[in-house]
Design an enzyme around this catalytic site. Structure first.
Site, PDB file in Angstrom:
ATOM      1  N   GLY A  18       0.701  -1.187  -3.935  1.00  0.00           N
ATOM      2  CA  GLY A  18       1.494   0.034  -3.729  1.00  0.00           C
ATOM      3  C   GLY A  18       2.768  -0.292  -2.975  1.00  0.00           C
ATOM      4  O   GLY A  18       2.752  -1.114  -2.065  1.00  0.00           O
ATOM      5  N   ARG A  91      -8.417 -10.396 -12.094  1.00  0.00           N
ATOM      6  CA  ARG A  91      -9.387  -9.538 -12.807  1.00  0.00           C
ATOM      7  C   ARG A  91      -8.616  -8.699 -13.818  1.00  0.00           C
ATOM      8  O   ARG A  91      -8.566  -7.488 -13.739  1.00  0.00           O
ATOM      9  CB  ARG A  91     -10.097  -8.613 -11.808  1.00  0.00           C
ATOM     10  N   ASP A 128      -3.948  -6.690   0.660  1.00  0.00           N
ATOM     11  CA  ASP A 128      -5.096  -7.589   0.535  1.00  0.00           C
ATOM     12  C   ASP A 128      -5.203  -8.214  -0.869  1.00  0.00           C
ATOM     13  O   ASP A 128      -5.445  -9.410  -1.008  1.00  0.00           O
ATOM     14  CB  ASP A 128      -6.371  -6.803   0.857  1.00  0.00           C
ATOM     15  N   THR A 150       1.801  -3.081   3.844  1.00  0.00           N
ATOM     16  CA  THR A 150       1.072  -1.876   3.444  1.00  0.00           C
ATOM     17  C   THR A 150       1.352  -0.760   4.433  1.00  0.00           C
ATOM     18  O   THR A 150       1.402  -0.995   5.641  1.00  0.00           O
ATOM     19  CB  THR A 150      -0.459  -2.070   3.333  1.00  0.00           C
ATOM     20  N   ASP A 152      -0.740   1.337   5.033  1.00  0.00           N
ATOM     21  CA  ASP A 152      -2.055   1.645   5.619  1.00  0.00           C
ATOM     22  C   ASP A 152      -2.304   0.907   6.947  1.00  0.00           C
ATOM     23  O   ASP A 152      -3.200   1.282   7.700  1.00  0.00           O
ATOM     24  CB  ASP A 152      -3.176   1.275   4.643  1.00  0.00           C
ATOM     25  N   ASP A 154      -3.813  -1.817   7.383  1.00  0.00           N
ATOM     26  CA  ASP A 154      -5.217  -2.239   7.450  1.00  0.00           C
ATOM     27  C   ASP A 154      -5.412  -3.740   7.237  1.00  0.00           C
ATOM     28  O   ASP A 154      -6.522  -4.186   6.962  1.00  0.00           O
ATOM     29  CB  ASP A 154      -6.055  -1.452   6.420  1.00  0.00           C
ATOM     30  N   ARG A 187      -2.828  30.504  10.978  1.00  0.00           N
ATOM     31  CA  ARG A 187      -3.634  29.840   9.948  1.00  0.00           C
ATOM     32  C   ARG A 187      -4.142  28.480  10.397  1.00  0.00           C
ATOM     33  O   ARG A 187      -3.637  27.897  11.362  1.00  0.00           O
ATOM     34  CB  ARG A 187      -2.770  29.589   8.708  1.00  0.00           C
ATOM     35  N   MET A 194      -2.435   9.395   3.425  1.00  0.00           N
ATOM     36  CA  MET A 194      -3.006   8.173   2.840  1.00  0.00           C
ATOM     37  C   MET A 194      -3.537   7.250   3.926  1.00  0.00           C
ATOM     38  O   MET A 194      -3.496   7.580   5.106  1.00  0.00           O
ATOM     39  CB  MET A 194      -1.932   7.457   2.021  1.00  0.00           C
ATOM     40  N   ARG A 196      -6.149   4.649   2.793  1.00  0.00           N
ATOM     41  CA  ARG A 196      -7.356   4.031   2.237  1.00  0.00           C
ATOM     42  C   ARG A 196      -8.532   4.142   3.218  1.00  0.00           C
ATOM     43  O   ARG A 196      -8.789   5.220   3.707  1.00  0.00           O
ATOM     44  CB  ARG A 196      -7.090   2.584   1.805  1.00  0.00           C
ATOM     45  N   ARG A 289      -4.563  26.498   4.622  1.00  0.00           N
ATOM     46  CA  ARG A 289      -3.661  25.945   3.605  1.00  0.00           C
ATOM     47  C   ARG A 289      -3.688  24.425   3.688  1.00  0.00           C
ATOM     48  O   ARG A 289      -3.805  23.857   4.769  1.00  0.00           O
ATOM     49  CB  ARG A 289      -2.227  26.422   3.834  1.00  0.00           C
TER      50      ARG A 289
END
Ligand code: F6P
Length: 373
Positions: A18, A91, A128, A150, A152, A154, A187, A194, A196, A289
């Site tokens: 990404g 893969r 990764d 990333t 993330d 991570d 509210r 995001m 992961r 919401r």
């Protein structure tokens, strides 16, 4: 770490997985640093796809990166050479004549393409997955330097990845904007971000954006605790609640919410925000919401912090090659960048440690993680 002594003339850069704000800054710094050493610099299109299917690109799957091509891109989001989080060469999904799908290893084709194009080294910029590909290619004899990326945050063995700061900054801006509308209407606002299987974006954006509840993968939540928090706030005269939920958050005893699982790629997370907001509405009876920030977190201009890390990583990748390094990842170990074997960085996800002071800061301030009793 292997010492390789053959002189370098041509270097290829690949950006995989990404996208994240800062990729173009890495490319620019690597290209300028490489050109300064008299090396020719190239970009592989769309991760490794350009090497595996060059016929699909009008300009060919590998493009020359000149000074002109990297001019004025430091502040631009995305990546000028493209990226992909499908068609992993380790893969690679193929369809058999009988219609069945199978995954095959195409990394040898990449090694052959490097020889064909007389490329002496690879800089693989990615998460990764891209690091694992870089590790295999390095074991197969290519000279490889990895650059961690990333939103993330991570990845193990680096203090932080570029893209994360920009994602958090954008999420905080979004949460800030939701406060006034949430308060005006009394509210509950649920914001899905995001990340992961790691809660870094939710945690840091939630604290900085003054959320009342943060749900992260590291702490499975008990949804009934939301009601407690909402009631506690109402008793204090606060009739709105801001909930930040990481896409990888899951209920106690439950699973992460998955949008899809396609051959040759990681499962796509999403949907927990919808689930949580429906449950909150039912439990509290309050209008709720949902805002899913999603890919907005990956777009736009990188923050100055991310630009700087990305530029440092790009330049460091070229220095590492010049020093004869291979099979290493550039990592941030403030105030320095250092090299760590790629093999040590892959396969270990960096989640939020439960003893983290960031987590403790949130708890000390009364932010709820909806932990069960
Ligand atoms: O790893 C970055 C990331 O944005 C994750 O936060 C998210 O789960 C995933 O990529 C989404 O990927 P896609 O680009 O396939 O939607």
């Amino acid at each position: 770490m292997t010492q390789v002594l053959k002189p370098i003339k041509r270097v290829a850069i690949s950006t995989g997985g990404g996208d994240a704000p800062g990729l173009n800054a890495v490319i620019r710094a690597a290209v300028l640093s490489g050109l300064k050493r008299g090396w020719e610099m190239y970009g592989i299109r769309d991760g490794f796809h350009g090497m595996l299917s060059p016929e699909q690109y009008p300009e060919g799957g590998i493009i020359r990166l000149t000074r002109d091509r990297v001019r004025g891109i430091t502040h631009q989001g995305g990546t000028i050479i493209g990226t992909s989080n499908r068609n992993n060469p380790m893969r690679y999904p193929i369809t058999l004549p009988d219609g069945r799908q199978e995954e095959v290893d195409r990394t040898d084709e990449i090694v052959r393409a490097f020889a064909l194009h007389q490329l002496d080294a690879l800089i693989t910029v990615g998460g990764d997955g891209s690091l694992a590909i870089g590790n295999v290619l390095s074991q197969k004899g290519l000279r490889v330097i990895a650059v961690p990326k990333t939103i993330d945050n991570d990845l193990d063995k680096t203090d932080v990845t570029f893209g994360f700061d920009s994602a958090v900054a954008f999420a905080v801006d979004g949460i800030d904007r939701l406060h006034s509308t949430a308060a005006s209407h009394g509210r509950v606002m649920v914001v899905e971000v995001m990340g992961r299987y790691a809660g870094w974006i939710a945690l840091e954006a939630g604290i900085a954006g003054s959320a009342d509840i943060i749900l992260i993968p590291e702490i499975p939540y008990d949804i009934t605790k939301v009601l407690e928090k909402v009631k506690e706030r109402e008793a204090a005269g606060r009739f709105f609640t801001i909930v930040v939920v990481a896409e990888g958050a899951k209920p106690v005893g439950g699973n992460v919410s998955v949008v899809e699982k396609e051959a040759g790629r990681a499962e796509r997370l999403g949907g927990v925000g919808e689930k949580v907001s429906a449950e909150i509405m039912e439990l509290t009876g309050k209008e709720t919401r949902l805002v899913v920030l999603g890919h907005l977190l990956r777009g736009g201009t990188p923050t100055a912090f991310d630009r700087l890390i990305a530029l440092r990583f790009g330049a460091a990748a070229i220095r590492a090659l010049a020093e004869g390094q291979s099979g290493v990842m550039i990592a941030l170990d403030p105030p320095y960048v250092k090299y760590v074997p790629i093999s040590e960085a892959i396969g270990k996800m960096k989640q939020v440690p439960l003893d983290s002071d960031i987590l403790q800061t949130a708890k000390d301030m009364g932010i709820s993680f909806c932990e069960p009793d």
